[in-house]
Motif scaffolding. Structure first.
Motif, PDB file in Angstrom:
ATOM      1  N   CYS A   1     -23.125  58.023  78.981  1.00 17.35           N
ATOM      2  CA  CYS A   1     -24.030  59.099  79.816  1.00 17.35           C
ATOM      3  C   CYS A   1     -23.603  58.902  81.324  1.00 17.35           C
ATOM      4  N   HIS A   2     -23.094  60.002  81.701  1.00 19.14           N
ATOM      5  CA  HIS A   2     -22.512  60.254  83.037  1.00 19.14           C
ATOM      6  C   HIS A   2     -23.802  60.610  84.117  1.00 19.14           C
ATOM      7  N   HIS A   3     -24.798  61.413  83.854  1.00 16.82           N
ATOM      8  CA  HIS A   3     -25.844  61.590  84.641  1.00 16.82           C
ATOM      9  C   HIS A   3     -26.919  62.654  83.690  1.00 16.82           C
ATOM     10  N   ASP A   4     -27.893  62.426  84.129  1.00 18.34           N
ATOM     11  CA  ASP A   4     -28.998  63.573  83.419  1.00 18.34           C
ATOM     12  C   ASP A   4     -29.866  64.346  84.404  1.00 18.34           C
ATOM     13  N   ILE A   5     -30.653  65.438  83.562  1.00 19.13           N
ATOM     14  CA  ILE A   5     -31.305  66.348  84.487  1.00 19.13           C
ATOM     15  C   ILE A   5     -32.592  66.270  83.697  1.00 19.13           C
ATOM     16  N   LEU A   6     -33.885  65.991  84.443  1.00 20.52           N
ATOM     17  CA  LEU A   6     -34.940  65.898  83.921  1.00 20.52           C
ATOM     18  C   LEU A   6     -35.610  67.528  83.931  1.00 20.52           C
ATOM     19  N   LEU A   7     -35.807  67.862  82.763  1.00 17.62           N
ATOM     20  CA  LEU A   7     -36.041  69.238  82.547  1.00 17.62           C
ATOM     21  C   LEU A   7     -37.692  69.841  82.302  1.00 17.62           C
ATOM     22  N   PRO A   8     -38.055  71.117  82.857  1.00 11.95           N
ATOM     23  CA  PRO A   8     -39.300  71.303  82.984  1.00 11.95           C
ATOM     24  C   PRO A   8     -40.195  71.716  81.731  1.00 11.95           C
ATOM     25  N   SER A   9     -39.309  71.859  80.579  1.00 15.72           N
ATOM     26  CA  SER A   9     -39.707  72.113  79.310  1.00 15.72           C
ATOM     27  C   SER A   9     -38.934  71.658  78.245  1.00 15.72           C
ATOM     28  N   GLN A  10     -39.385  71.539  76.849  1.00 16.48           N
ATOM     29  CA  GLN A  10     -38.525  71.166  75.821  1.00 16.48           C
ATOM     30  C   GLN A  10     -37.530  72.194  75.339  1.00 16.48           C
ATOM     31  N   PRO A  11     -36.183  71.406  75.515  1.00 17.63           N
ATOM     32  CA  PRO A  11     -34.847  72.335  75.197  1.00 17.63           C
ATOM     33  C   PRO A  11     -34.909  72.746  73.650  1.00 17.63           C
ATOM     34  N   LEU A  12     -34.692  74.038  73.418  1.00 20.81           N
ATOM     35  CA  LEU A  12     -34.380  74.645  72.112  1.00 20.81           C
ATOM     36  C   LEU A  12     -33.055  74.958  71.762  1.00 20.81           C
ATOM     37  N   CYS A  13     -32.360  75.113  72.883  1.00 22.46           N
ATOM     38  CA  CYS A  13     -30.842  75.524  72.754  1.00 22.46           C
ATOM     39  C   CYS A  13     -29.923  75.405  74.177  1.00 22.46           C
ATOM     40  N   LEU A  14     -28.701  75.013  74.002  1.00 22.28           N
ATOM     41  CA  LEU A  14     -27.960  75.039  74.929  1.00 22.28           C
ATOM     42  C   LEU A  14     -26.697  75.919  74.754  1.00 22.28           C
ATOM     43  N   GLU A  15     -26.225  76.521  75.977  1.00 22.55           N
ATOM     44  CA  GLU A  15     -24.801  77.072  76.009  1.00 22.55           C
ATOM     45  C   GLU A  15     -24.119  76.944  77.040  1.00 22.55           C
ATOM     46  N   TRP A  16     -22.859  76.630  77.146  1.00 30.53           N
ATOM     47  CA  TRP A  16     -21.999  76.255  78.246  1.00 30.53           C
ATOM     48  C   TRP A  16     -21.439  77.502  78.812  1.00 30.53           C
ATOM     49  N   LEU A  17     -21.278  77.727  80.184  1.00 32.84           N
ATOM     50  CA  LEU A  17     -20.611  78.938  80.632  1.00 32.84           C
ATOM     51  C   LEU A  17     -20.084  78.521  81.869  1.00 32.84           C
ATOM     52  N   ASN A  18     -19.109  79.242  82.356  1.00 31.99           N
ATOM     53  CA  ASN A  18     -18.462  79.102  83.485  1.00 31.99           C
ATOM     54  C   ASN A  18     -18.618  80.143  84.622  1.00 31.99           C
ATOM     55  N   TYR A  19     -19.347  81.406  84.194  1.00 29.53           N
ATOM     56  CA  TYR A  19     -19.424  82.533  85.014  1.00 29.53           C
ATOM     57  C   TYR A  19     -20.817  82.020  86.013  1.00 29.53           C
ATOM     58  N   ASP A  20     -20.166  82.088  87.580  1.00 30.88           N
ATOM     59  CA  ASP A  20     -21.298  81.639  88.364  1.00 30.88           C
ATOM     60  C   ASP A  20     -21.360  83.088  89.319  1.00 30.88           C
ATOM     61  N   PRO A  21     -22.358  83.562  89.526  1.00 27.10           N
ATOM     62  CA  PRO A  21     -22.811  84.810  90.286  1.00 27.10           C
ATOM     63  C   PRO A  21     -22.409  84.441  91.696  1.00 27.10           C
ATOM     64  N   SER A  22     -22.490  83.474  92.146  1.00 22.59           N
ATOM     65  CA  SER A  22     -22.587  82.873  93.453  1.00 22.59           C
ATOM     66  C   SER A  22     -21.344  82.402  94.024  1.00 22.59           C
ATOM     67  N   ASP A  23     -20.308  82.350  93.240  1.00 24.59           N
ATOM     68  CA  ASP A  23     -19.100  81.866  93.493  1.00 24.59           C
ATOM     69  C   ASP A  23     -17.854  82.626  92.647  1.00 24.59           C
ATOM     70  N   ALA A  24     -16.851  82.935  93.210  1.00 19.19           N
ATOM     71  CA  ALA A  24     -16.034  83.759  92.488  1.00 19.19           C
ATOM     72  C   ALA A  24     -15.065  82.826  91.731  1.00 19.19           C
ATOM     73  N   LYS A  25     -15.039  81.453  92.012  1.00 18.96           N
ATOM     74  CA  LYS A  25     -14.242  80.523  91.111  1.00 18.96           C
ATOM     75  C   LYS A  25     -15.216  79.975  89.778  1.00 18.96           C
ATOM     76  N   PRO A  26     -14.713  79.770  88.948  1.00 15.72           N
ATOM     77  CA  PRO A  26     -15.227  79.565  87.748  1.00 15.72           C
ATOM     78  C   PRO A  26     -16.086  78.475  87.764  1.00 15.72           C
ATOM     79  N   GLY A  27     -17.263  78.294  87.384  1.00 19.19           N
ATOM     80  CA  GLY A  27     -18.103  77.096  87.458  1.00 19.19           C
ATOM     81  C   GLY A  27     -18.067  76.174  86.249  1.00 19.19           C
TER      82      GLY A  27
END
Length: 516
Positions: free
Chosen positions: A177-203
């Motif tokens: 485990c590299h790091h973790d994020i405490l979530l506000p609600s129980q996750p049901l699905c995950l999807e990776w993406l690289n589109y960052d609307p605040s940055d022209a570079k892939p995220g």
């Protein structure tokens, strides 16, 4: 007895997209106070909503999704399965990263924020020498190498919901485990993406659907972040005269369009599918032809206008968004409630669907009747995944704790190659490694043993079947020539009501020039 630990969802991140050394968030006391206040306000609003509305949920989806949050412990949790015939498991993450959440409220005096081990508004003035570990950002485990995969897990531990970011290195045989994020609600699905609307570079981002109507998108290149990079949707607040945006109920599945990278689709308990324009964070298209909750969705890997959906109303549907006046939809009835759907990466006309009563069906989208359907598991088939580059290699998992490998190269009939009890409890999720054609990961609800990575090249029956098969590397387009891609999308996507204005295009180009 309720389940105390389970992996509800998982996905892999391909090599080379993560920052070598993720940034660490450092908040001022005032910023931390503001976040806590905003969180408190959001929780108060949520409590008001729950008091004022007794939200009706699908009789089936409520039962099916609660099973992901409150499950009975596996009765044979401590019983070993039959002795392994092959060395299948590479790494097991079941016992890693235990959290002492029960004692978090025992502190008194100053206000503390125990999110991801961030603590204290105030620093002790007597401490003048920092811990070497705090400043050693270059220590080996912190560095993500170019040949590392990230493995994302939606994990519930006691009452905590956590997004865990693991590092997997095949060459070194490491998995941690590299790091973790405490979530506000129980996750049901995950999807990776690289589109960052605040940055022209892939995220390097992860969108999460949970028991709320709001989709949260987190930046995986930030350590100790307390807030998502952005959110999709907004809840209605009649007292404050705030109108709702997006879904009304829980989000059950997400799918990112790798060809039109500013489009994310979401399926919900509210019996709708929404298409989101990530450029401005708004839903631009709504599908509401479903008779029950939409449990699974997937964009076609090549035909960017084709979206496949599976619903609890027992139908698989193909939506073609190239029609300007109205959306064309084809449908196939399933023998049960649709749990998972999957495109065949190696044949653009073929898809698979699994059901809650153990059936798999193979569909040729050019035909009105499925090619075949078979009852292959005793329980719900909660995992359905194909090899990233080995044609015909299909893996299924079920809440009956079994995992099976199939050869579906012959579309007339699937052939079972291997099966095994995993000892993971009720299996809840499955995904394939994007680089290695024989590596798959599985998550379940066995507290002491809830996640495994399997390398099927180590299993004789599987390797003999597939090792000689020519591998086909499927290349995606999401990192290729962003500006050209956006122009293409603008010209074509107007047919499905998604349009990037000239103003936005100039803004994106200007941003890119400034960075250069």
């Amino acid at each position: 007895m309720e389940t105390k630990s389970a992996i509800l969802c998982t996905t892999w991140v391909k090599r080379g997209v993560a920052a070598a050394v993720p940034d660490k968030v450092q908040l001022s006391p005032e910023e931390l106070k503001n976040i806590i206040q905003e969180t408190k306000t959001a929780l108060d609003d949520l409590e008001e909503d729950s008091d004022s509305e007794n939200e009706p949920s699908s009789s089936k989806v409520n039962e099916k999704k609660q099973v992901k949050v409150k499950k009975e412990s596996n009765k044979d949790e401590n019983d070993d399965t039959d002795e392994e015939e092959e060395n299948v498991t590479i790494k097991n993450a079941g016992d890693q990263d235990e959290f002492n959440f029960e004692n978090y409220d025992d502190e008194s005096g100053n206000i503390h924020c125990y999110i991801n081990n961030i603590a204290d508004f105030e620093e002790d003035p007597l401490i003048t020498v920092k811990d070497d570990d705090d400043n050693d950002s270059e220590k080996e485990d912190d560095i993500i190498k170019p040949n590392d995969n990230l493995v994302l897990m939606g994990h519930i531990e006691e009452d905590a919901s956590i997004l865990e970011i693991f590092v997997y290195n095949e060459e070194e045989g490491s998995f941690y485990c590299h790091h973790d994020i405490l979530l506000p609600s129980q996750p049901l699905c995950l999807e990776w993406l690289n589109y960052d609307p605040s940055d022209a570079k892939p995220g390097n981002l992860c969108a999460i659907g949970d028991f709320t109507p709001i989709i949260k998108v987190w930046d995986l290149d930030l350590v100790d972040c307390l807030e998502p990079a952005f959110k999709l949707g907004r809840k209605e607040n009649k007292k404050k005269k705030i109108k709702r945006i997006g879904h009304k109920k829980s989000v059950l599945d997400l799918s990112w369009n790798k060809n039109f990278t500013h489009i994310l689709a979401s399926g919900s308990v509210d019996k709708t599918v929404l298409l989101w324009d990530l450029e401005n964070g708004t839903p631009v298209t709504k599908l509401s032809l479903f008779n029950d909750a939409v449990q699974t969705i997937q964009w076609h890997p090549i035909n960017a206008h084709h979206l496949l959906t599976g619903s609890i109303d027992k139908f698989v549907r193909l939506h073609d968004f190239r029609t300007e006046e109205k959306f064309e939809t084809l449908s196939w009835e399933s023998p049960g409630e649709v749990e998972r759907i999957l495109w065949n990466n190696f044949d653009s006309n073929i898809c698979f669907a699994s059901t809650d009563n153990g059936f798999i069906q193979c569909i040729d989208v050019r035909k009105t009747i499925p090619l075949w359907k078979q009852n292959v598991h005793e329980g719900a088939i909660t995992g359905l995944s194909m090899s990233s580059s080995c044609p015909g290699l299909l893996v299924t998992t079920s809440d009956d704790d079994t995992m099976k490998v199939w050869d579906v190269i012959n579309l007339n009939e699937p052939q079972l190659i291997w099966e095994k009890k995993t000892n993971l409890g009720k299996i809840l999720c499955l995904d394939s490694n994007p680089e290695n054609p024989f590596v798959f990961s599985v998550g379940g609800d066995n507290k002491s043993n809830n996640y495994k990575i399997f390398d099927f090249s180590q299993i004789t029956s599987v390797s003999e079947r597939f090792n000689e098969r020519e591998l086909i590397k499927m290349e995606s387009n999401e990192t290729a020539k962003q500006d050209e891609e956006m122009m293409d999308v603008t010209e074509e996507i107007g047919q499905i009501n998604l349009d990037l204005s000239a103003k936005k295009m100039r803004k994106k180009k200007k941003k890119g020039k400034n960075e250069n």
